[in-house]
Design a protein around this motif. Structure first.
Motif, short mmCIF file in Angstrom:
data_model
loop_
_atom_site.label_atom_id
_atom_site.label_comp_id
_atom_site.label_asym_id
_atom_site.label_seq_id
_atom_site.Cartn_x
_atom_site.Cartn_y
_atom_site.Cartn_z
N UNK A 219 0.86 -1.18 0.00
CA UNK A 219 0.00 0.00 0.00
C UNK A 219 0.90 1.23 0.00
N UNK A 220 0.44 2.31 -0.60
CA UNK A 220 1.24 3.51 -0.68
C UNK A 220 0.38 4.77 -0.67
N UNK B 90 -2.97 7.62 -3.81
CA UNK B 90 -2.76 6.44 -2.97
C UNK B 90 -3.08 5.20 -3.79
N UNK B 91 -2.70 4.08 -3.28
CA UNK B 91 -2.95 2.84 -4.00
C UNK B 91 -2.67 1.61 -3.15
N UNK B 92 -2.98 0.45 -3.72
CA UNK B 92 -3.52 0.26 -5.08
C UNK B 92 -5.02 0.61 -5.14
N UNK B 93 -5.49 0.86 -6.35
CA UNK B 93 -6.89 1.23 -6.52
C UNK B 93 -7.83 0.05 -6.25
N UNK C 25 4.89 7.52 1.18
CA UNK C 25 5.01 6.46 2.17
C UNK C 25 4.47 5.15 1.61
N UNK C 26 5.23 4.08 1.77
CA UNK C 26 4.77 2.77 1.31
C UNK C 26 5.09 1.71 2.35
N UNK C 27 4.26 0.67 2.36
CA UNK C 27 4.43 -0.45 3.29
C UNK C 27 4.21 -1.75 2.53
N UNK C 28 5.09 -2.72 2.73
CA UNK C 28 4.93 -4.02 2.10
C UNK C 28 5.23 -4.05 0.63
#
Length: 230
Positions: A183-184, A196-199, A220-223
């Motif tokens: 996710x970002x 933001x995403x993903x849609x 910011x992104x995670x995973x």
């Protein structure tokens, strides 16, 4: 009779104690492994080389040490001599009372890991540098394996998981084996979400991209493991 049996009984008790100790130790390792899952390599990469998972040698910092270091005049191996590029790599990097050859070996191992990974998958090699999995990659490549500079240049345009301030605008693709975890979010200076995403929910095999708008203050992104320009 008792004198003959007592050693045997002691041996049984000792064996039981050792078994309990081993079980307890094994449980601790399992808990530690579960709380610190390793980062995931790019989805396109081949099966990881077992050597890639080896921990970096102790005392091999990413940056040059902040304490006293050996002066360049004392950067000499026990036998033979260092090459000029090796001296440049070691300059200001060897703590006092440390064998320069051991520090050099750390850089050589970083080069070998990048070289080996790139042979299988260049994206995987770039991603490992972006994610910080190859310790001290920048200086090692610059001085010890300059043929890998194109990978370093690509990695320097990448973004790792976490928060990046004032990222370059553009479209990036995520290097991850688990797109469902990625996710970002791109935010402005006042914290407003610009993108933001993903849609939609991602699944295995999906290729994830993120478009960072101009004027983004934080991305910011995670995973997602690592991002590189698409």
């Amino acid at each position: 009779m008792y004198r003959r049996r007592r050693p045997a009984a002691a041996a049984v008790l000792l064996a039981a104690a050792l078994t309990l100790t081993a079980c307890s130790s094994g449980s601790g390792k399992s808990d530690a492994a579960g709380s610190a899952a390793p980062a995931k390599p790019p989805a396109s990469s081949a099966a990881p080389d077992p050597a890639d998972a080896a921990p970096a040698p102790a005392g091999s910092p990413d940056a040059k040490p902040t304490g006293p270091v050996l002066p360049d005049a004392k950067l000499t191996p026990a036998t033979g001599t260092f090459k000029e590029n090796e001296k440049k790599y070691l300059s200001g990097r060897v703590p006092e009372k440390t064998d320069p050859a051991a520090v050099l070996q750390t850089g050589q191992e970083a080069c070998e890991r990048v070289r080996r990974t790139a042979k299988r998958d260049k994206d995987a090699a770039v991603g490992s540098i972006v994610a910080g999995e190859v310790r001290g990659a920048k200086d090692a490549i610059t001085h010890l394996c300059p043929e890998q500079k194109p990978l370093l240049a690509a990695a320097e345009k990448g973004i790792g998981d976490g928060t990046r301030a004032t990222p370059a605008a553009g479209t990036y693709r995520a290097l991850t084996q688990e797109p469902g975890r990625c996710v970002w979010q791109a935010r402005s200076k006042d914290g407003a979400v610009l993108a933001s995403g993903p849609e939609s929910p991602a699944k295995a095999g999906d290729k994830l991209t993120a478009t960072i708008p101009a004027g983004t203050a934080e991305f910011e992104s995670t995973g997602c493991y690592a991002w590189i320009p698409a």
